[in-house]
Design a protein around this motif. Structure first.
Motif, PDB file in Angstrom:
ATOM      1  N   GLU A 123       0.809  -1.213   0.000  1.00 11.30           N
ATOM      2  CA  GLU A 123       0.000   0.000   0.000  1.00 11.30           C
ATOM      3  C   GLU A 123       0.853   1.280   0.000  1.00 11.30           C
ATOM      4  OE1 GLU A 123      -2.605  -3.183   1.839  1.00 11.30           O
ATOM      5  OE2 GLU A 123      -0.516  -2.598   1.961  1.00 11.30           O
ATOM      6  N   TRP A 124       2.036   1.208   0.606  1.00 15.09           N
ATOM      7  CA  TRP A 124       2.900   2.394   0.663  1.00 15.09           C
ATOM      8  C   TRP A 124       3.379   2.830  -0.724  1.00 15.09           C
ATOM      9  CZ3 TRP A 124       2.465   5.200   4.716  1.00 15.09           C
ATOM     10  CH2 TRP A 124       2.230   4.623   5.956  1.00 15.09           C
ATOM     11  N   HIS A 125       3.378   1.922  -1.688  1.00 10.50           N
ATOM     12  CA  HIS A 125       3.837   2.234  -3.040  1.00 10.50           C
ATOM     13  C   HIS A 125       2.798   2.990  -3.872  1.00 10.50           C
ATOM     14  CE1 HIS A 125       7.562  -0.053  -3.343  1.00 10.50           C
ATOM     15  NE2 HIS A 125       6.985  -0.990  -2.630  1.00 10.50           N
ATOM     16  N   ILE A 126       1.576   3.007  -3.435  1.00 10.35           N
ATOM     17  CA  ILE A 126       0.488   3.418  -4.302  1.00 10.35           C
ATOM     18  C   ILE A 126       0.388   4.930  -4.445  1.00 10.35           C
ATOM     19  CG2 ILE A 126      -2.008   3.366  -4.603  1.00 10.35           C
ATOM     20  CD1 ILE A 126      -1.946   0.631  -3.298  1.00 10.35           C
ATOM     21  N   GLY A 127       0.685   5.412  -5.594  1.00 14.19           N
ATOM     22  CA  GLY A 127       0.442   6.792  -5.996  1.00 14.19           C
ATOM     23  C   GLY A 127       0.786   7.868  -4.990  1.00 14.19           C
ATOM     24  N   LEU A 128       0.026   8.938  -5.045  1.00 13.85           N
ATOM     25  CA  LEU A 128       0.250  10.094  -4.182  1.00 13.85           C
ATOM     26  C   LEU A 128      -0.879  10.281  -3.172  1.00 13.85           C
ATOM     27  CD1 LEU A 128       1.568  12.679  -6.799  1.00 13.85           C
ATOM     28  CD2 LEU A 128       2.890  11.322  -5.167  1.00 13.85           C
ATOM     29  N   TYR A 129      -1.540   9.193  -2.791  1.00 16.45           N
ATOM     30  CA  TYR A 129      -2.598   9.291  -1.796  1.00 16.45           C
ATOM     31  C   TYR A 129      -2.066  10.016  -0.564  1.00 16.45           C
ATOM     32  CZ  TYR A 129      -5.455   5.919  -4.363  1.00 16.45           C
ATOM     33  OH  TYR A 129      -6.202   5.292  -5.316  1.00 16.45           O
ATOM     34  N   SER A 130      -2.720  11.085  -0.173  1.00 19.61           N
ATOM     35  CA  SER A 130      -2.245  11.860   0.966  1.00 19.61           C
ATOM     36  C   SER A 130      -2.732  11.300   2.296  1.00 19.61           C
ATOM     37  CB  SER A 130      -2.696  13.317   0.835  1.00 19.61           C
ATOM     38  OG  SER A 130      -4.105  13.386   0.795  1.00 19.61           O
ATOM     39  N   ASN A 131      -3.633  10.339   2.262  1.00 22.54           N
ATOM     40  CA  ASN A 131      -4.171   9.791   3.503  1.00 22.54           C
ATOM     41  C   ASN A 131      -3.723   8.357   3.779  1.00 22.54           C
ATOM     42  OD1 ASN A 131      -5.663   8.608   1.476  1.00 22.54           O
ATOM     43  ND2 ASN A 131      -7.584   8.660   2.615  1.00 22.54           N
ATOM     44  N   MET A 132      -2.694   7.885   3.086  1.00 22.50           N
ATOM     45  CA  MET A 132      -2.257   6.502   3.307  1.00 22.50           C
ATOM     46  C   MET A 132      -1.781   6.300   4.747  1.00 22.50           C
ATOM     47  SD  MET A 132      -2.352   3.611   1.912  1.00 22.50           S
ATOM     48  CE  MET A 132      -2.642   4.002   0.199  1.00 22.50           C
ATOM     49  N   ASP A 133      -1.247   7.349   5.381  1.00 17.93           N
ATOM     50  CA  ASP A 133      -0.831   7.232   6.775  1.00 17.93           C
ATOM     51  C   ASP A 133      -2.027   6.955   7.686  1.00 17.93           C
ATOM     52  OD1 ASP A 133      -1.716   9.812   6.143  1.00 17.93           O
ATOM     53  OD2 ASP A 133      -0.069  10.824   7.177  1.00 17.93           O
ATOM     54  N   TYR A 134      -3.167   7.611   7.424  1.00 16.98           N
ATOM     55  CA  TYR A 134      -4.369   7.315   8.207  1.00 16.98           C
ATOM     56  C   TYR A 134      -4.841   5.890   7.964  1.00 16.98           C
ATOM     57  CZ  TYR A 134      -5.237  12.072   9.839  1.00 16.98           C
ATOM     58  OH  TYR A 134      -5.147  13.277  10.458  1.00 16.98           O
ATOM     59  N   VAL A 135      -4.818   5.466   6.714  1.00 12.58           N
ATOM     60  CA  VAL A 135      -5.273   4.126   6.354  1.00 12.58           C
ATOM     61  C   VAL A 135      -4.397   3.059   7.014  1.00 12.58           C
ATOM     62  CG1 VAL A 135      -5.550   2.505   4.432  1.00 12.58           C
ATOM     63  CG2 VAL A 135      -6.290   4.879   4.178  1.00 12.58           C
ATOM     64  N   MET A 136      -3.079   3.257   6.966  1.00 12.30           N
ATOM     65  CA  MET A 136      -2.147   2.238   7.442  1.00 12.30           C
ATOM     66  C   MET A 136      -1.837   2.339   8.935  1.00 12.30           C
ATOM     67  SD  MET A 136      -1.647   0.521   4.698  1.00 12.30           S
ATOM     68  CE  MET A 136      -0.249  -0.492   5.120  1.00 12.30           C
ATOM     69  N   LEU A 137      -1.849   3.560   9.489  1.00 13.56           N
ATOM     70  CA  LEU A 137      -1.360   3.768  10.858  1.00 13.56           C
ATOM     71  C   LEU A 137      -2.366   4.430  11.794  1.00 13.56           C
ATOM     72  CD1 LEU A 137       2.146   5.171   9.824  1.00 13.56           C
ATOM     73  CD2 LEU A 137       1.617   2.824  10.518  1.00 13.56           C
ATOM     74  N   ASN A 138      -3.532   4.770  11.286  1.00 12.94           N
ATOM     75  CA  ASN A 138      -4.556   5.441  12.096  1.00 12.94           C
ATOM     76  C   ASN A 138      -4.059   6.746  12.708  1.00 12.94           C
ATOM     77  OD1 ASN A 138      -6.552   3.419  11.691  1.00 12.94           O
ATOM     78  ND2 ASN A 138      -5.500   2.148  13.191  1.00 12.94           N
ATOM     79  N   GLY A 139      -3.264   7.475  11.954  1.00  7.50           N
ATOM     80  CA  GLY A 139      -2.764   8.761  12.413  1.00  7.50           C
ATOM     81  C   GLY A 139      -2.142   9.510  11.253  1.00  7.50           C
ATOM     82  N   LYS A 140      -1.669  10.712  11.532  1.00  5.25           N
ATOM     83  CA  LYS A 140      -1.059  11.557  10.502  1.00  5.25           C
ATOM     84  C   LYS A 140       0.447  11.600  10.724  1.00  5.25           C
ATOM     85  CE  LYS A 140      -0.932  14.543   7.175  1.00  5.25           C
ATOM     86  NZ  LYS A 140      -0.932  13.992   5.834  1.00  5.25           N
ATOM     87  N   ILE A 141       1.209  11.267   9.678  1.00  8.07           N
ATOM     88  CA  ILE A 141       2.660  11.375   9.754  1.00  8.07           C
ATOM     89  C   ILE A 141       3.022  12.843   9.544  1.00  8.07           C
ATOM     90  CG2 ILE A 141       4.841  10.825   8.613  1.00  8.07           C
ATOM     91  CD1 ILE A 141       3.742   8.061   7.998  1.00  8.07           C
ATOM     92  N   ALA A 142       3.694  13.429  10.548  1.00  7.44           N
ATOM     93  CA  ALA A 142       4.130  14.818  10.455  1.00  7.44           C
ATOM     94  C   ALA A 142       5.424  14.911   9.650  1.00  7.44           C
ATOM     95  CB  ALA A 142       4.325  15.405  11.841  1.00  7.44           C
ATOM     96  N   ALA A 143       6.308  13.928   9.823  1.00  9.92           N
ATOM     97  CA  ALA A 143       7.587  13.881   9.108  1.00  9.92           C
ATOM     98  C   ALA A 143       8.131  12.465   9.223  1.00  9.92           C
ATOM     99  CB  ALA A 143       8.572  14.887   9.692  1.00  9.92           C
ATOM    100  N   TYR A 144       9.018  12.095   8.282  1.00 12.75           N
ATOM    101  CA  TYR A 144       9.589  10.745   8.317  1.00 12.75           C
ATOM    102  C   TYR A 144      10.960  10.715   7.677  1.00 12.75           C
ATOM    103  CZ  TYR A 144       7.816  10.374   3.468  1.00 12.75           C
ATOM    104  OH  TYR A 144       7.550  10.553   2.136  1.00 12.75           O
ATOM    105  N   GLN A 145      11.711   9.662   8.017  1.00 12.22           N
ATOM    106  CA  GLN A 145      13.032   9.418   7.442  1.00 12.22           C
ATOM    107  C   GLN A 145      13.123   7.966   7.010  1.00 12.22           C
ATOM    108  OE1 GLN A 145      15.471  10.800  10.884  1.00 12.22           O
ATOM    109  NE2 GLN A 145      16.619  11.908   9.309  1.00 12.22           N
ATOM    110  N   ILE A 146      13.983   7.718   6.038  1.00 14.65           N
ATOM    111  CA  ILE A 146      14.264   6.380   5.530  1.00 14.65           C
ATOM    112  C   ILE A 146      15.712   6.049   5.887  1.00 14.65           C
ATOM    113  CG2 ILE A 146      14.351   4.904   3.470  1.00 14.65           C
ATOM    114  CD1 ILE A 146      11.564   6.196   4.014  1.00 14.65           C
ATOM    115  N   GLN A 147      15.948   4.833   6.365  1.00 14.42           N
ATOM    116  CA  GLN A 147      17.330   4.395   6.577  1.00 14.42           C
ATOM    117  C   GLN A 147      17.745   3.605   5.340  1.00 14.42           C
ATOM    118  OE1 GLN A 147      18.265   1.564   9.723  1.00 14.42           O
ATOM    119  NE2 GLN A 147      20.151   2.694  10.132  1.00 14.42           N
ATOM    120  N   TRP A 148      18.693   4.144   4.595  1.00 15.61           N
ATOM    121  CA  TRP A 148      19.149   3.505   3.367  1.00 15.61           C
ATOM    122  C   TRP A 148      19.944   2.253   3.695  1.00 15.61           C
ATOM    123  CZ3 TRP A 148      15.965   5.403   0.230  1.00 15.61           C
ATOM    124  CH2 TRP A 148      15.639   6.751   0.221  1.00 15.61           C
ATOM    125  N   PHE A 149      20.193   1.443   2.709  1.00 12.95           N
ATOM    126  CA  PHE A 149      20.903   0.182   2.941  1.00 12.95           C
ATOM    127  C   PHE A 149      22.325   0.397   3.427  1.00 12.95           C
ATOM    128  CE2 PHE A 149      17.698  -1.600  -0.215  1.00 12.95           C
ATOM    129  CZ  PHE A 149      16.924  -2.176   0.774  1.00 12.95           C
TER     130      PHE A 149
END
Length: 99
Positions: free
Chosen positions: A19-45
């Motif tokens: 689901e995280w791959h899907i388009g530019l849905y702005s509410n995927m955080d609500y769908v997946m986590l029941n909340g709003k992501i304010a900011a996030y980081q990715i740890q690269w390999f």
């Protein structure tokens, strides 16, 4: 009544959830986590953390969804843009989640 959002920083391993791959849905955080992501980081390999991304501000991925795929109830169209949180699928990540 408490009007202040309750926010927590969370570190998670890869999700393997398409689901995280899907388009530019702005509410995927609500769908997946029941909340709003304010900011996030990715740890690269290479174990380095990305800059902080803010949904809808600086988080467009340079890669595209080339092939159309259906993931759960979400259709993914081909040749569409996606957000950097698409890397939650296979990378450790952290986010600030507000309820």
């Amino acid at each position: 009544i408490d009007l202040k959002p309750k926010c927590t920083e969370v570190v998670k391993p890869r999700t393997s959830k398409c689901e995280w791959h899907i388009g530019l849905y702005s509410n995927m955080d609500y769908v997946m986590l029941n909340g709003k992501i304010a900011a996030y980081q990715i740890q690269w390999f290479n174990k380095k953390w990305s800059e902080w991304f803010v949904p809808g501000v600086n988080d467009l991925d340079g890669k595209f969804n080339i092939k159309p795929v259906t993931c759960g109830s979400f259709p993914k169209k081909g040749n569409t843009m996606r957000r950097m949180w698409s890397y939650f699928y296979d990378h450790t990540h952290k986010y600030i989640l507000c309820a």
